[in-house]
Design an enzyme around this catalytic site. Structure first.
Site, PDB file in Angstrom:
ATOM      1  N   ARG A  46      11.341  -2.533  10.831  1.00 32.30           N
ATOM      2  CA  ARG A  46      10.324  -2.000  11.739  1.00 32.30           C
ATOM      3  C   ARG A  46      10.063  -3.005  12.845  1.00 32.30           C
ATOM      4  NH1 ARG A  46       5.169   0.048   8.342  1.00 32.30           N
ATOM      5  NH2 ARG A  46       4.095  -1.048   9.991  1.00 32.30           N
TER       6      ARG A  46
ATOM      7  N   ARG B 118      11.411  -6.733   4.361  1.00 35.46           N
ATOM      8  CA  ARG B 118      11.096  -5.301   4.327  1.00 35.46           C
ATOM      9  C   ARG B 118      12.099  -4.505   5.166  1.00 35.46           C
ATOM     10  NH1 ARG B 118       5.219  -2.552   4.862  1.00 35.46           N
ATOM     11  NH2 ARG B 118       5.173  -3.051   7.066  1.00 35.46           N
TER      12      ARG B 118
ATOM     13  N   ARG C 113      -0.830  -8.972  13.210  1.00 34.32           N
ATOM     14  CA  ARG C 113      -1.372  -7.917  12.336  1.00 34.32           C
ATOM     15  C   ARG C 113      -2.243  -8.516  11.235  1.00 34.32           C
ATOM     16  NH1 ARG C 113       3.849  -4.978  10.566  1.00 34.32           N
ATOM     17  NH2 ARG C 113       2.474  -3.516   9.513  1.00 34.32           N
TER      18      ARG C 113
ATOM     19  N   ARG D  36      -9.269   1.512   8.686  1.00 32.40           N
ATOM     20  CA  ARG D  36      -8.923   0.108   8.953  1.00 32.40           C
ATOM     21  C   ARG D  36     -10.053  -0.598   9.696  1.00 32.40           C
ATOM     22  NH1 ARG D  36      -3.010   0.788   8.842  1.00 32.40           N
ATOM     23  NH2 ARG D  36      -1.956  -1.203   8.966  1.00 32.40           N
TER      24      ARG D  36
ATOM     25  N   LYS E 175       0.829  -1.215   0.000  1.00 29.84           N
ATOM     26  CA  LYS E 175       0.000   0.000   0.000  1.00 29.84           C
ATOM     27  C   LYS E 175       0.860   1.261   0.000  1.00 29.84           C
ATOM     28  CE  LYS E 175      -2.219  -0.917   3.896  1.00 29.84           C
ATOM     29  NZ  LYS E 175      -1.626  -2.204   4.282  1.00 29.84           N
TER      30      LYS E 175
HETATM   31  P1  AMP Z   1       1.026   0.668   8.874  1.00 27.32           P
HETATM   32  O1  AMP Z   1       2.252   1.475   8.729  1.00 27.32           O
HETATM   33  O2  AMP Z   1      -0.136   1.179   8.051  1.00 27.32           O
HETATM   34  O3  AMP Z   1       1.256  -0.811   8.676  1.00 27.32           O
HETATM   35  O4  AMP Z   1       0.551   0.839  10.409  1.00 27.32           O
HETATM   36  C1  AMP Z   1       1.354   0.392  11.481  1.00 27.32           C
HETATM   37  C2  AMP Z   1       0.526   0.259  12.739  1.00 27.32           C
HETATM   38  O5  AMP Z   1      -0.044   1.546  13.087  1.00 27.32           O
HETATM   39  C3  AMP Z   1      -0.682  -0.666  12.640  1.00 27.32           C
HETATM   40  O6  AMP Z   1      -0.352  -2.019  12.875  1.00 27.32           O
HETATM   41  C4  AMP Z   1      -1.588  -0.107  13.735  1.00 27.32           C
HETATM   42  O7  AMP Z   1      -1.150  -0.501  15.028  1.00 27.32           O
HETATM   43  C5  AMP Z   1      -1.351   1.388  13.611  1.00 27.32           C
HETATM   44  N1  AMP Z   1      -2.299   2.010  12.650  1.00 27.32           N
HETATM   45  C6  AMP Z   1      -2.001   2.608  11.461  1.00 27.32           C
HETATM   46  N2  AMP Z   1      -3.104   3.061  10.856  1.00 27.32           N
HETATM   47  C7  AMP Z   1      -4.140   2.721  11.662  1.00 27.32           C
HETATM   48  C8  AMP Z   1      -5.553   2.877  11.585  1.00 27.32           C
HETATM   49  N3  AMP Z   1      -6.140   3.483  10.530  1.00 27.32           N
HETATM   50  N4  AMP Z   1      -6.311   2.404  12.604  1.00 27.32           N
HETATM   51  C9  AMP Z   1      -5.751   1.820  13.677  1.00 27.32           C
HETATM   52  N5  AMP Z   1      -4.426   1.616  13.817  1.00 27.32           N
HETATM   53  C10 AMP Z   1      -3.630   2.059  12.820  1.00 27.32           C
END
Ligand code: AMP
Length: 212
Positions: free
Chosen positions: A156, A123, A167, A88, A13
């Site tokens: 990360r 990654r 996740r 999400r 994404k």
């Molecule tokens: P990402 O970088 O999009 O994979 O997000 C990393 C982490 O941030 C996720 O596993 C969640 O813990 C948190 N996070 C990011 N975006 C959201 C969202 N829209 N709603 C809830 N948690 C989020």
């Protein structure tokens, strides 16, 4: 154009959002990146979010909705934006509608869990600018260094295998139902995963009716 990208963690994404952002001249808004920089800066939101992110759980909806509302009010969002990783949950999607935010399309990147687990192990992320790489599929020009800012790349913390599994479970349970939500609104554009970043972008452009 106002878009959101749906898909499992590691579906690409962020990478595709950046490509679309350059193509369309509109910003990408990544809630994950905003939260990671809030954690680094030690802000109240960062302190609230840290434990959730480390364990692979979702940050509470009200925190996310607040962040996004504030970000979308900035002038660079006036011509449109690409949401990466938001909504999400159904309540987050509903909150966008309740705030008068009418997305044009939700692009869902379809990819199997096995491929996700394989990808996540390779990654690498820039802790400074948030750029994302893959050791085999999308390596930086100089090993271990960010192309954009030269910072040393890291894994990360939430890309550790056990957190990736958590996740993925959260994705299937809380985020996947959004496909039905946007389908009912006539906004879902599902795109099967494609090997190669450019091939994937081409498919997404086609699904959105954007000329290459
Ligand atoms: P990402 O970088 O999009 O994979 O997000 C990393 C982490 O941030 C996720 O596993 C969640 O813990 C948190 N996070 C990011 N975006 C959201 C969202 N829209 N709603 C809830 N948690 C989020």
């Amino acid at each position: 154009m106002k878009l959101t990208l749906l898909g499992a963690p590691g579906a690409g994404k962020g990478t595709q959002a950046e490509i679309l952002s350059k193509k369309l001249g509109i910003p990408t808004i990544s809630t994950g990146a905003i939260l990671r920089s809030a954690i680094q800066e030690g802000t109240p939101v960062g302190k609230q979010a840290a434990a959730y992110i480390q364990s692979g759980r979702l940050v509470p909806d009200e925190v996310i909705i607040g962040i996004v509302q504030e970000r979308l009010a900035k002038p660079d969002c006036a011509r449109g934006y690409i949401l990466d990783g938001m909504p999400r949950t159904i309540p987050q999607a509903q909150a966008l509608i309740d705030h008068g935010i009418d997305l044009d399309a939700a692009v869902s990147i379809e990819i199997g869990d096995q491929e996700i687990v394989r990808r996540m192990s390779g990654r690498r992320t820039c802790p400074h600018c948030g750029a994302s790489y893959h050791v085999a599929n999308n390596p930086p020009r100089e090993e271990g260094k960010c192309d954009q800012c030269g910072t040393a790349l890291v894994i990360r913390e939430d890309d550790a295998p056990e957190t990736v599994m958590a996740r993925l479970a959260v994705f299937h349970e809380q985020t996947e139902p959004l496909k039905g939500f946007y389908q009912r609104l006539g906004k879902l554009r599902s795109v099967e995963n494609e090997t190669g970043i450019a091939a994937m972008s081409a498919k997404i452009f086609r699904a959105l009716g954007i000329e290459e």
